[in-house]
Design a protein around this motif. Structure first.
Motif, PDB file in Angstrom:
ATOM      1  N   VAL A   5       0.852  -1.192   0.000  1.00 41.58           N
ATOM      2  CA  VAL A   5       0.000   0.000   0.000  1.00 41.58           C
ATOM      3  C   VAL A   5       0.884   1.235   0.000  1.00 41.58           C
ATOM      4  O   VAL A   5       2.069   1.169   0.344  1.00 41.58           O
ATOM      5  CB  VAL A   5      -0.941   0.008   1.227  1.00 41.58           C
ATOM      6  CG1 VAL A   5      -1.908  -1.161   1.187  1.00 41.58           C
ATOM      7  CG2 VAL A   5      -0.139  -0.005   2.523  1.00 41.58           C
ATOM      8  N   PRO A   6       0.335   2.417  -0.386  1.00 39.47           N
ATOM      9  CA  PRO A   6       1.152   3.628  -0.445  1.00 39.47           C
ATOM     10  C   PRO A   6       1.772   3.998   0.902  1.00 39.47           C
ATOM     11  O   PRO A   6       1.190   3.743   1.969  1.00 39.47           O
ATOM     12  CB  PRO A   6       0.160   4.704  -0.908  1.00 39.47           C
ATOM     13  CG  PRO A   6      -0.893   3.938  -1.649  1.00 39.47           C
ATOM     14  CD  PRO A   6      -1.017   2.636  -0.925  1.00 39.47           C
ATOM     15  N   ARG A  16      -6.976   7.821   1.825  1.00 35.99           N
ATOM     16  CA  ARG A  16      -6.045   6.843   1.285  1.00 35.99           C
ATOM     17  C   ARG A  16      -6.158   5.453   1.924  1.00 35.99           C
ATOM     18  O   ARG A  16      -5.322   4.602   1.717  1.00 35.99           O
ATOM     19  CB  ARG A  16      -4.609   7.365   1.450  1.00 35.99           C
ATOM     20  CG  ARG A  16      -4.433   8.747   0.872  1.00 35.99           C
ATOM     21  CD  ARG A  16      -3.047   9.284   1.037  1.00 35.99           C
ATOM     22  NE  ARG A  16      -2.105   8.605   0.165  1.00 35.99           N
ATOM     23  CZ  ARG A  16      -0.856   9.044  -0.047  1.00 35.99           C
ATOM     24  NH1 ARG A  16      -0.447  10.138   0.549  1.00 35.99           N
ATOM     25  NH2 ARG A  16      -0.039   8.382  -0.836  1.00 35.99           N
ATOM     26  N   LEU A  17      -7.190   5.240   2.735  1.00 41.67           N
ATOM     27  CA  LEU A  17      -7.350   3.942   3.399  1.00 41.67           C
ATOM     28  C   LEU A  17      -7.941   2.935   2.415  1.00 41.67           C
ATOM     29  O   LEU A  17      -9.096   2.552   2.490  1.00 41.67           O
ATOM     30  CB  LEU A  17      -8.233   4.068   4.631  1.00 41.67           C
ATOM     31  CG  LEU A  17      -8.288   2.830   5.547  1.00 41.67           C
ATOM     32  CD1 LEU A  17      -6.902   2.428   6.006  1.00 41.67           C
ATOM     33  CD2 LEU A  17      -9.215   3.084   6.718  1.00 41.67           C
ATOM     34  N   ALA A  18      -7.113   2.542   1.461  1.00 39.72           N
ATOM     35  CA  ALA A  18      -7.525   1.575   0.448  1.00 39.72           C
ATOM     36  C   ALA A  18      -6.277   0.888  -0.067  1.00 39.72           C
ATOM     37  O   ALA A  18      -5.197   1.466  -0.065  1.00 39.72           O
ATOM     38  CB  ALA A  18      -8.278   2.275  -0.683  1.00 39.72           C
ATOM     39  N   GLY A  19      -6.473  -0.336  -0.520  1.00 42.02           N
ATOM     40  CA  GLY A  19      -5.325  -1.058  -1.047  1.00 42.02           C
ATOM     41  C   GLY A  19      -5.429  -2.528  -0.715  1.00 42.02           C
ATOM     42  O   GLY A  19      -6.491  -3.042  -0.349  1.00 42.02           O
ATOM     43  N   ASP A  20      -4.320  -3.206  -0.829  1.00 40.98           N
ATOM     44  CA  ASP A  20      -4.263  -4.631  -0.581  1.00 40.98           C
ATOM     45  C   ASP A  20      -4.653  -4.930   0.874  1.00 40.98           C
ATOM     46  O   ASP A  20      -4.066  -4.368   1.804  1.00 40.98           O
ATOM     47  CB  ASP A  20      -2.845  -5.121  -0.870  1.00 40.98           C
ATOM     48  CG  ASP A  20      -2.705  -6.611  -0.642  1.00 40.98           C
ATOM     49  OD1 ASP A  20      -2.336  -7.002   0.480  1.00 40.98           O
ATOM     50  OD2 ASP A  20      -2.968  -7.376  -1.580  1.00 40.98           O
ATOM     51  N   PRO A  21      -5.643  -5.805   1.102  1.00 40.25           N
ATOM     52  CA  PRO A  21      -6.088  -6.083   2.485  1.00 40.25           C
ATOM     53  C   PRO A  21      -4.960  -6.589   3.380  1.00 40.25           C
ATOM     54  O   PRO A  21      -4.856  -6.177   4.550  1.00 40.25           O
ATOM     55  CB  PRO A  21      -7.175  -7.147   2.297  1.00 40.25           C
ATOM     56  CG  PRO A  21      -7.677  -6.942   0.913  1.00 40.25           C
ATOM     57  CD  PRO A  21      -6.492  -6.505   0.113  1.00 40.25           C
ATOM     58  N   THR A  64       4.745  14.294   6.622  1.00 42.92           N
ATOM     59  CA  THR A  64       6.095  14.109   6.099  1.00 42.92           C
ATOM     60  C   THR A  64       6.121  13.014   5.047  1.00 42.92           C
ATOM     61  O   THR A  64       6.768  13.146   4.000  1.00 42.92           O
ATOM     62  CB  THR A  64       7.057  13.750   7.245  1.00 42.92           C
ATOM     63  OG1 THR A  64       6.998  14.764   8.242  1.00 42.92           O
ATOM     64  CG2 THR A  64       8.483  13.630   6.733  1.00 42.92           C
ATOM     65  N   ALA A  65       5.415  11.913   5.316  1.00 37.57           N
ATOM     66  CA  ALA A  65       5.384  10.804   4.360  1.00 37.57           C
ATOM     67  C   ALA A  65       4.767  11.243   3.037  1.00 37.57           C
ATOM     68  O   ALA A  65       5.213  10.827   1.958  1.00 37.57           O
ATOM     69  CB  ALA A  65       4.595   9.634   4.939  1.00 37.57           C
ATOM     70  N   THR A  66       3.747  12.106   3.111  1.00 34.72           N
ATOM     71  CA  THR A  66       3.128  12.586   1.883  1.00 34.72           C
ATOM     72  C   THR A  66       4.107  13.413   1.072  1.00 34.72           C
ATOM     73  O   THR A  66       4.215  13.270  -0.148  1.00 34.72           O
ATOM     74  CB  THR A  66       1.874  13.417   2.213  1.00 34.72           C
ATOM     75  OG1 THR A  66       0.950  12.613   2.951  1.00 34.72           O
ATOM     76  CG2 THR A  66       1.197  13.901   0.942  1.00 34.72           C
ATOM     77  N   VAL A  67       4.852  14.288   1.766  1.00 33.81           N
ATOM     78  CA  VAL A  67       5.846  15.116   1.072  1.00 33.81           C
ATOM     79  C   VAL A  67       6.948  14.246   0.479  1.00 33.81           C
ATOM     80  O   VAL A  67       7.366  14.432  -0.672  1.00 33.81           O
ATOM     81  CB  VAL A  67       6.434  16.165   2.036  1.00 33.81           C
ATOM     82  CG1 VAL A  67       7.570  16.933   1.369  1.00 33.81           C
ATOM     83  CG2 VAL A  67       5.349  17.128   2.500  1.00 33.81           C
ATOM     84  N   ARG A 125       6.751  10.143  -6.428  1.00 34.94           N
ATOM     85  CA  ARG A 125       5.804  10.799  -7.349  1.00 34.94           C
ATOM     86  C   ARG A 125       4.351  10.441  -7.030  1.00 34.94           C
ATOM     87  O   ARG A 125       3.532  10.269  -7.932  1.00 34.94           O
ATOM     88  CB  ARG A 125       6.137  10.443  -8.802  1.00 34.94           C
ATOM     89  CG  ARG A 125       7.530  10.850  -9.233  1.00 34.94           C
ATOM     90  CD  ARG A 125       7.806  10.479 -10.683  1.00 34.94           C
ATOM     91  NE  ARG A 125       9.172  10.813 -11.056  1.00 34.94           N
ATOM     92  CZ  ARG A 125       9.567  11.989 -11.528  1.00 34.94           C
ATOM     93  NH1 ARG A 125       8.682  12.964 -11.654  1.00 34.94           N
ATOM     94  NH2 ARG A 125      10.829  12.197 -11.858  1.00 34.94           N
ATOM     95  N   GLN A 126       4.038  10.288  -5.725  1.00 42.39           N
ATOM     96  CA  GLN A 126       2.672  10.026  -5.279  1.00 42.39           C
ATOM     97  C   GLN A 126       2.029  11.366  -4.917  1.00 42.39           C
ATOM     98  O   GLN A 126       2.171  11.863  -3.804  1.00 42.39           O
ATOM     99  CB  GLN A 126       2.667   9.068  -4.079  1.00 42.39           C
ATOM    100  CG  GLN A 126       3.222   7.693  -4.386  1.00 42.39           C
ATOM    101  CD  GLN A 126       3.365   6.811  -3.152  1.00 42.39           C
ATOM    102  OE1 GLN A 126       3.256   7.291  -2.018  1.00 42.39           O
ATOM    103  NE2 GLN A 126       3.635   5.536  -3.366  1.00 42.39           N
TER     104      GLN A 126
END
Length: 308
Positions: A99-100, A143-148, A253-256, A263-264
């Protein structure tokens, strides 16, 4: 004449500056680790990170001497911290492989809210906590989505991160005769033993690939040496609840870092969430508490570090 040199700089710097340094490297190293996944399995990257950090601390701090100086209670704390470090890093890398990075960072904050709430005893700090929760909720909700399975590992990492804060703060403030950084070095030595059963085979390809090995060592320094040392320097001077609130900076910070390295790109809502997190940190005021009895001050600890 006022004192000068590295110890004086460390003493004069506000505690939050150490956390900023920790926050940047906390996810800068893993962002590079994501790029390593094309060469090495996530468990191999996690093991290489811990082993390289343990090697740096072994050369710098001689952690086996710390283990011999500790009493039984102190050794239990260090061993528990080492087990948490090993499990936390394994879960973290298994999560960010699926997940991201920003999602993992947002989930990581959720159990820490409890630690921050326990120390929010004024109206101003309650407002700061609400702003922090709101900001992280925006980031998490978007952003709470992705591989379970990735989300399962992310939530396991979050619980372990809360345990890391409790044990790291206890080491920084309460272990007699041992500096926080020495305790960290000993815990990392324990962690490298516990991660071996799950990581040795996955890390083996790096032995014959100098580029992967060098990159893994770099990830270890960026992810487990610099940020964890900064954590100890911060925790020695601030309350656990204050540190827990500052953890709200990690999703931002993780988003930055995700923007710069991976490149997210974030949405406008996520940028608003980051703004709420920054506001919460600006509003928070730490309640003054006496330093822990028998614990060295930062200048004294810095002297011990330079002398050993």
């Amino acid at each position: 004449m006022p004192p000068t040199g590295p110890r004086a700089v460390l003493s004069a710097a506000p505690p939050w500056t150490y956390f900023i340094g920790s926050a940047v490297f906390h996810y800068l190293g893993p962002a590079f680790a994501v790029l390593l996944f094309t060469r090495l399995a996530p468990l191999g990257v996690a093991a290489l990170r811990i082993w390289s950090a343990a090697l740096v601390f072994a050369l710098w701090r001689r952690p086996w001497r710390t283990l011999t100086r500790l009493d039984a209670e102190g050794r239990r704390t260090i061993i528990a911290w080492g087990v948490v470090l090993a499990a936390m890093n394994v879960c973290f890398y298994l999560a960010i492989a699926r997940v991201p990075l920003g999602t993992v960072a947002a989930i990581e904050f959720l159990p820490v809210i409890v630690l921050a709430a326990l120390g929010a005893r004024t109206a101003r700090n309650l407002v700061a906590l609400v702003a922090a929760v709101g900001g992280v909720y925006v980031l998490t909700g978007i952003r709470l989505a992705g591989d379970p399975l990735g989300l399962v590992f992310a939530f396991a990492n979050a619980v372990l991160f809360a345990a890391y804060i409790v044990l790291a703060h206890r080491t920084a403030r309460r272990l007699r005769g041992v500096s926080g950084i020495d305790g960290l070095a000993a815990a990392m030595l324990v962690a490298c033993v516990f991660v071996a059963p799950v990581g040795v085979w996955q890390a083996a390809p790096a032995v014959i690939d100098p580029v992967t090995l060098a990159a893994g060592i770099g990830v270890g320094i960026c992810s487990s040496v610099i940020p964890y040392v900064c954590d100890q320097l911060a925790m020695a001077r601030i309350a656990r609840s204050t540190y827990a609130l500052l953890v709200a900076l990690l999703p931002a910070t993780a988003t930055v870092i995700g923007i710069v390295v991976l490149r997210q790109l974030p949405s406008l809502a996520e940028l608003a969430g980051i703004g709420l997190v920054v506001l919460s940190v600006a509003l928070h005021r730490e309640l003054q508490t006496p330093p822990a009895e028998g614990k060295a001050t930062l200048p004294q600890e810095g002297k011990t570090e330079c002398d050993t």
